[in-house]
Design a protein around this motif. Structure first.
Motif, mmCIF file in Angstrom:
data_model
loop_
_atom_site.group_PDB
_atom_site.id
_atom_site.type_symbol
_atom_site.label_atom_id
_atom_site.label_comp_id
_atom_site.label_asym_id
_atom_site.label_seq_id
_atom_site.Cartn_x
_atom_site.Cartn_y
_atom_site.Cartn_z
ATOM 1 N N GLN A 62 0.821 -1.209 0.000
ATOM 2 C CA GLN A 62 0.000 0.000 0.000
ATOM 3 C C GLN A 62 0.860 1.266 0.000
ATOM 4 O O GLN A 62 0.506 2.270 -0.619
ATOM 5 C CB GLN A 62 -0.931 0.013 1.220
ATOM 6 C CG GLN A 62 -2.116 -0.908 1.103
ATOM 7 C CD GLN A 62 -3.067 -0.734 2.266
ATOM 8 O OE1 GLN A 62 -2.659 -0.543 3.413
ATOM 9 N NE2 GLN A 62 -4.362 -0.799 1.989
ATOM 10 N N GLN A 63 1.968 1.214 0.697
ATOM 11 C CA GLN A 63 2.851 2.370 0.769
ATOM 12 C C GLN A 63 3.470 2.686 -0.593
ATOM 13 O O GLN A 63 3.665 3.859 -0.941
ATOM 14 C CB GLN A 63 3.956 2.108 1.801
ATOM 15 C CG GLN A 63 4.941 3.224 2.005
ATOM 16 C CD GLN A 63 4.347 4.403 2.780
ATOM 17 O OE1 GLN A 63 3.253 4.311 3.313
ATOM 18 N NE2 GLN A 63 5.072 5.515 2.842
ATOM 19 N N TYR A 64 3.757 1.650 -1.365
ATOM 20 C CA TYR A 64 4.449 1.848 -2.646
ATOM 21 C C TYR A 64 3.504 1.926 -3.842
ATOM 22 O O TYR A 64 3.865 2.447 -4.881
ATOM 23 C CB TYR A 64 5.462 0.718 -2.865
ATOM 24 C CG TYR A 64 6.775 0.996 -2.188
ATOM 25 C CD1 TYR A 64 7.868 1.471 -2.904
ATOM 26 C CD2 TYR A 64 6.918 0.828 -0.815
ATOM 27 C CE1 TYR A 64 9.072 1.750 -2.279
ATOM 28 C CE2 TYR A 64 8.116 1.103 -0.170
ATOM 29 C CZ TYR A 64 9.186 1.568 -0.907
ATOM 30 O OH TYR A 64 10.378 1.845 -0.274
ATOM 31 N N TYR A 65 2.306 1.383 -3.682
ATOM 32 C CA TYR A 65 1.335 1.419 -4.768
ATOM 33 C C TYR A 65 0.075 2.102 -4.253
ATOM 34 O O TYR A 65 -0.881 1.447 -3.832
ATOM 35 C CB TYR A 65 1.012 -0.004 -5.263
ATOM 36 C CG TYR A 65 2.178 -0.660 -5.947
ATOM 37 C CD1 TYR A 65 2.303 -0.635 -7.331
ATOM 38 C CD2 TYR A 65 3.170 -1.295 -5.206
ATOM 39 C CE1 TYR A 65 3.380 -1.233 -7.966
ATOM 40 C CE2 TYR A 65 4.253 -1.890 -5.829
ATOM 41 C CZ TYR A 65 4.360 -1.849 -7.206
ATOM 42 O OH TYR A 65 5.437 -2.443 -7.825
ATOM 43 N N ALA A 113 12.787 8.600 7.699
ATOM 44 C CA ALA A 113 14.233 8.725 7.871
ATOM 45 C C ALA A 113 14.996 8.509 6.567
ATOM 46 O O ALA A 113 16.237 8.589 6.550
ATOM 47 C CB ALA A 113 14.718 7.736 8.925
ATOM 48 N N GLY A 114 14.299 8.219 5.486
ATOM 49 C CA GLY A 114 14.954 8.003 4.202
ATOM 50 C C GLY A 114 15.660 6.671 4.096
ATOM 51 O O GLY A 114 16.569 6.510 3.269
ATOM 52 N N LEU A 115 15.243 5.688 4.907
ATOM 53 C CA LEU A 115 15.902 4.390 4.915
ATOM 54 C C LEU A 115 15.242 3.368 3.996
ATOM 55 O O LEU A 115 15.725 2.242 3.877
ATOM 56 C CB LEU A 115 15.948 3.837 6.348
ATOM 57 C CG LEU A 115 16.746 4.684 7.347
ATOM 58 C CD1 LEU A 115 16.658 4.080 8.738
ATOM 59 C CD2 LEU A 115 18.206 4.786 6.909
ATOM 60 N N LEU A 116 14.129 3.757 3.369
ATOM 61 C CA LEU A 116 13.482 2.875 2.412
ATOM 62 C C LEU A 116 13.777 3.353 0.998
ATOM 63 O O LEU A 116 13.858 4.557 0.753
ATOM 64 C CB LEU A 116 11.964 2.858 2.637
ATOM 65 C CG LEU A 116 11.465 2.258 3.952
ATOM 66 C CD1 LEU A 116 9.944 2.271 3.992
ATOM 67 C CD2 LEU A 116 11.989 0.835 4.150
ATOM 68 N N PHE A 152 10.234 -1.647 -4.115
ATOM 69 C CA PHE A 152 9.253 -2.332 -3.274
ATOM 70 C C PHE A 152 9.767 -3.648 -2.689
ATOM 71 O O PHE A 152 9.638 -3.882 -1.485
ATOM 72 C CB PHE A 152 7.963 -2.541 -4.076
ATOM 73 C CG PHE A 152 6.990 -3.491 -3.466
ATOM 74 C CD1 PHE A 152 6.425 -3.236 -2.213
ATOM 75 C CD2 PHE A 152 6.609 -4.644 -4.135
ATOM 76 C CE1 PHE A 152 5.517 -4.120 -1.643
ATOM 77 C CE2 PHE A 152 5.713 -5.525 -3.580
ATOM 78 C CZ PHE A 152 5.161 -5.265 -2.333
ATOM 79 N N PRO A 153 10.369 -4.567 -3.471
ATOM 80 C CA PRO A 153 10.846 -5.824 -2.878
ATOM 81 C C PRO A 153 11.878 -5.609 -1.778
ATOM 82 O O PRO A 153 11.836 -6.270 -0.725
ATOM 83 C CB PRO A 153 11.446 -6.576 -4.071
ATOM 84 C CG PRO A 153 10.769 -6.000 -5.263
ATOM 85 C CD PRO A 153 10.567 -4.556 -4.938
ATOM 86 N N LEU A 154 12.823 -4.676 -1.993
ATOM 87 C CA LEU A 154 13.825 -4.406 -0.979
ATOM 88 C C LEU A 154 13.178 -3.783 0.259
ATOM 89 O O LEU A 154 13.582 -4.069 1.394
ATOM 90 C CB LEU A 154 14.902 -3.472 -1.534
ATOM 91 C CG LEU A 154 16.022 -3.065 -0.574
ATOM 92 C CD1 LEU A 154 16.750 -4.286 -0.038
ATOM 93 C CD2 LEU A 154 16.999 -2.106 -1.258
ATOM 94 N N ALA A 155 12.163 -2.962 0.050
ATOM 95 C CA ALA A 155 11.470 -2.332 1.172
ATOM 96 C C ALA A 155 10.818 -3.380 2.074
ATOM 97 O O ALA A 155 10.802 -3.230 3.302
ATOM 98 C CB ALA A 155 10.427 -1.344 0.665
#
Length: 413
Positions: A51-54, A354-357, A364-367
């Protein structure tokens, strides 16, 4: 929930280990349920990262990922599984009392144990997250009040504020009060009936009625009044979502009615399990708003989750599916699933802030991996530091709801 993992009791004295408590789940069944909780919790985390990425579009729909079949897996909602499991486990003692005349514990004891199970962590998380997002008073005080009173599910604007996933916890708490109200009534009514099959029929009819009412509500809201599916208070409230609890209650009645009978062989059990999983996948794949399956997604999914639970728990021999569910790493996640459910969204949002994603949908997969690596240890710490110590308060009352005497008088000679 309790979408929610049950805390394992303290190791009993040797004499107490000779016979399990009445109505307690077997060790294998409890492990299976822990496995389901673990899978559901992990799926919930992945769903909210998705949901966060799409992001939702103007119609309240997610843009699909490149592969629609992968998208169907990612968008599979498991909240109904939490509802079904919670209702099944908590209704089972009432079903056995109504059908076979077993005893039930006082409502005040049930509510006391539910309260100490969910409230300490929930209240702490709400206060911490709300305070960080409202650094100056009075802040959004209405949001805080609604979350502390579990009424945010009825607020179209604030239903997903503070701790977004906890709208479902509002329904869970409401279910507790419905259960302690209807459960004893069902037990008293059934004790007047002589034939066991009549008692089973009465209990099953009650569960069916509770399942049908949300279907009627959804049909009237969607087809008569044309309420859009983005009206969250209409379609996320108990009037629309109680079918999941009703389905779990029906599974409890079926389990009590069958007793030790009706256990499945390995082949039929696996076939039913795979059929249920295929049906759930199809519901997620066929997700266009104009489709019948989209409108009735949650009642249909609840029925399929019941089929999956039944074919998993009612087996004569353990299957490959059972062994997968009872893998140690998965049952460990199941143990901390409530904490993971509570903390994963704040952890994800803090990582994003924090800019860590990684940025962009390609990240998305790495997140997913980053959020899990941060959220799972947080949930484990939360379980051992908050959840488990709080549940020790359950020892303050005995099985009749009376204060426990920790210092009995010495026996006289």
């Amino acid at each position: 929930m309790s979408t929610l993992s049950e805390v394992r009791p303290a190791k009993p004295a040797p004499a107490a280990r000779l016979r399990p408590p009445e109505g307690a789940p077997s060790r294998s069944r409890a492990s299976d349920i822990d496995g389901f909780r673990g899978l559901a919790a992990l799926s919930t985390v992945i769903f909210h990262v998705w949901q966060q990425y799409y992001s939702y579009d103007s119609n309240g729909m997610h843009p699909p990922v490149a592969n629609e079949y992968v998208g169907a897996v990612l968008s599979l909602e498991v909240i109904d599984l939490f509802f079904v499991m919670s209702a099944y486990l908590l209704t089972l003692s009432y079903a056995r009392a109504a059908i076979d005349g077993r005893s039930i514990r006082p409502a005040r004891l049930f509510l006391f144990r539910r309260a100490i199970r969910i409230l300490p962590l929930y209240f702490l998380a709400v206060l911490v997250v709300w305070a960080t997002r409202n650094p100056t008073l009075p802040g959004n005080w209405q949001d805080l009040v609604e979350h502390l009173t579990f009424t945010h599910v009825f607020d179209q604007q604030r239903i997903f504020y503070t701790l977004g996933p906890t709208w479902s916890l509002s329904l869970e708490v409401l279910f507790y009060f419905v259960l302690v109200g209807l459960g004893p009534l069902a037990v008293r009514a059934c004790r007047r009936l002589r034939q066991r099959r009549t008692r089973v029929a009465v209990c099953a009819a009650g569960c069916l009625l509770l399942y049908v009412v949300p279907l009627v509500w959804i049909a009237v809201a969607h087809y008569v009044y044309g309420v859009p599916h983005t009206d969250w208070a209409v379609y996320f409230g108990p009037q629309a979502r109680f079918g999941g609890f009703a389905a779990g209650m029906g599974l409890a009645v079926l389990t009590a009615a069958l007793g030790d009978r009706g256990k499945l062989r390995k082949g039929p059990a696996l076939t039913l399990s795979m059929a249920a999983l295929a049906g759930l996948y199809y519901l997620s794949l066929d997700s266009a708003p104009e489709n019948f399956t989209f409108t009735y997604y949650h009642p249909l999914a609840s029925a399929l989750w019941v089929l999956l639970l039944f074919s998993t728990l009612r087996v004569r021999q353990r299957t490959y599916w059972n062994r997968m569910l009872t893998a140690r790493w998965l049952t460990a996640v199941g143990l901390i699933s409530y904490s993971l459910f509570i903390w994963h969204e704040p952890v994800m949002l803090q990582l994003h802030k924090a800019g860590l994603l990684p940025t962009g949908q390609a990240g998305f997969p790495l997140a997913i991996a980053i959020v899990l690596l941060a959220a799972v240890p947080t949930a484990a710490a939360s379980y051992w530091l908050i959840e488990y110590p709080a549940t020790l308060l359950a020892r303050l009352k005995d099985n009749r709801g009376r204060p426990r005497d920790f210092y009995p008088e010495p026996a006289t000679r």
